[in-house]
Design a protein around this motif. Structure first.
Motif, short mmCIF file in Angstrom:
data_model
loop_
_atom_site.label_atom_id
_atom_site.label_comp_id
_atom_site.label_asym_id
_atom_site.label_seq_id
_atom_site.Cartn_x
_atom_site.Cartn_y
_atom_site.Cartn_z
N ALA A 38 0.67 -1.01 0.14
CA ALA A 38 -0.02 0.15 -0.12
C ALA A 38 0.93 1.11 -0.07
CB ALA A 38 -0.84 0.01 1.15
N HIS A 39 2.13 1.25 0.06
CA HIS A 39 3.34 2.19 0.48
C HIS A 39 3.74 2.35 -0.71
CE1 HIS A 39 1.99 2.72 4.39
NE2 HIS A 39 2.21 1.20 4.71
N ASP A 40 3.19 2.87 -1.83
CA ASP A 40 4.23 2.93 -3.07
C ASP A 40 4.89 4.09 -3.26
OD1 ASP A 40 4.62 2.63 -5.67
OD2 ASP A 40 2.79 3.13 -6.60
N THR A 41 5.96 3.91 -3.05
CA THR A 41 7.28 5.00 -3.18
C THR A 41 8.37 4.45 -4.18
OG1 THR A 41 8.70 3.99 -1.38
CG2 THR A 41 6.99 5.69 -0.94
N PRO A 42 8.98 5.26 -4.96
CA PRO A 42 10.16 4.84 -5.70
C PRO A 42 11.28 3.85 -4.84
CG PRO A 42 9.82 7.40 -6.11
CD PRO A 42 8.80 6.76 -4.92
N PHE A 43 11.44 4.50 -3.79
CA PHE A 43 12.22 3.77 -2.92
C PHE A 43 11.89 2.10 -2.79
CE2 PHE A 43 13.69 2.24 1.30
CZ PHE A 43 15.10 2.06 1.06
N ILE A 44 10.67 2.29 -2.38
CA ILE A 44 10.23 0.57 -2.25
C ILE A 44 10.16 -0.22 -3.53
CG2 ILE A 44 8.01 -0.86 -1.55
CD1 ILE A 44 7.53 1.35 0.61
N ARG A 45 9.60 0.54 -4.73
CA ARG A 45 9.66 0.01 -5.94
C ARG A 45 10.92 -0.37 -6.29
NH1 ARG A 45 5.48 0.21 -9.81
NH2 ARG A 45 3.71 1.16 -8.91
N LYS A 46 12.02 0.28 -6.37
CA LYS A 46 13.39 -0.08 -6.55
C LYS A 46 14.09 -0.94 -5.77
CE LYS A 46 17.80 1.95 -7.60
NZ LYS A 46 18.62 2.96 -7.90
N GLY A 47 13.36 -1.05 -4.54
CA GLY A 47 14.11 -1.94 -3.37
C GLY A 47 13.79 -3.29 -3.65
N THR A 48 12.36 -3.38 -4.00
CA THR A 48 11.77 -4.87 -4.41
C THR A 48 12.28 -5.26 -5.58
OG1 THR A 48 9.87 -3.82 -5.29
CG2 THR A 48 9.63 -4.55 -3.06
N ARG A 49 12.61 -4.80 -6.51
CA ARG A 49 12.96 -5.15 -7.89
C ARG A 49 14.54 -5.44 -7.74
NH1 ARG A 49 9.95 -4.02 -12.74
NH2 ARG A 49 11.63 -5.48 -13.46
N SER A 50 15.43 -4.55 -6.97
CA SER A 50 16.92 -4.83 -6.87
C SER A 50 17.07 -6.02 -5.92
CB SER A 50 17.53 -3.71 -6.36
OG SER A 50 17.26 -3.50 -4.90
N LYS A 51 16.04 -6.23 -5.23
CA LYS A 51 16.24 -7.46 -4.37
C LYS A 51 15.88 -8.74 -4.98
CE LYS A 51 16.38 -5.24 0.23
NZ LYS A 51 16.83 -4.05 -0.46
N GLY A 52 15.34 -8.74 -6.36
CA GLY A 52 14.74 -9.73 -7.12
C GLY A 52 13.41 -9.92 -7.20
N ALA A 53 12.55 -9.30 -6.78
CA ALA A 53 11.25 -9.19 -7.07
C ALA A 53 10.96 -9.30 -8.60
CB ALA A 53 10.54 -8.65 -6.32
N LEU A 54 9.99 -10.13 -9.31
CA LEU A 54 9.74 -10.02 -10.80
C LEU A 54 9.11 -8.49 -11.02
CD1 LEU A 54 10.44 -11.34 -13.48
CD2 LEU A 54 8.35 -12.60 -13.00
N ARG A 55 8.14 -8.54 -10.02
CA ARG A 55 7.36 -7.07 -10.32
C ARG A 55 6.75 -6.61 -9.01
NH1 ARG A 55 5.04 -6.25 -16.03
NH2 ARG A 55 5.78 -8.02 -17.02
N PHE A 56 6.67 -5.48 -9.17
CA PHE A 56 6.00 -4.51 -7.92
C PHE A 56 4.54 -4.26 -8.24
CE2 PHE A 56 4.71 -1.00 -5.61
CZ PHE A 56 4.77 -1.36 -4.26
N PHE A 57 3.45 -4.44 -7.43
CA PHE A 57 2.31 -3.73 -7.58
C PHE A 57 1.74 -2.92 -6.44
CE2 PHE A 57 2.49 -7.67 -10.27
CZ PHE A 57 1.87 -7.08 -11.43
N ALA A 58 1.36 -1.71 -6.64
CA ALA A 58 0.78 -0.64 -5.50
C ALA A 58 -0.57 -1.27 -5.22
CB ALA A 58 0.80 0.57 -5.94
N LYS A 59 -0.93 -1.15 -3.93
CA LYS A 59 -2.28 -1.39 -3.55
C LYS A 59 -3.13 -0.17 -3.74
CE LYS A 59 -1.64 -5.29 -0.56
NZ LYS A 59 -1.82 -5.67 0.85
#
Length: 83
Positions: free
Chosen positions: A38-59
């Motif tokens: 639910a917390h969609d910030t550039p930091f969270i988006r980039k952090g999840t992808r850089s740690k290996g998540a294939l995709r990020f989805f905001a709630k």
């Protein structure tokens, strides 16, 4: 070959989604992971992808967007199943 997808939230009571992502990557490297928050910030988006998540989805989740992502990410798998 079987394709597996895990969809996880970032914030969970016992283990956060990024910790779960690390466990999955270590124990099940073939599993694909989508992370949502639910917390969609550039930091969270980039952090999840850089740690290996294939995709990020905001709630709130957009299920059309998510289903399109699954079709794109699993295209080869679906193509092999149909042919």
């Amino acid at each position: 070959m079987q394709e597996i997808l895990v969809i996880s939230d970032v914030n969970m009571p016992e283990m956060d989604g990024l910790a779960l992502l690390r466990v999955i990557q270590k124990r099940f490297p073939h599993v694909k992971v989508y992370i949502s928050s639910a917390h969609d910030t550039p930091f969270i988006r980039k952090g999840t992808r850089s740690k290996g998540a294939l995709r990020f989805f905001a709630k709130p989740l957009n299920f059309r967007e998510m289903s399109q992502a699954v079709r794109e990410d699993f295209y080869e798998f679906f193509r092999r199943k149909i042919s």
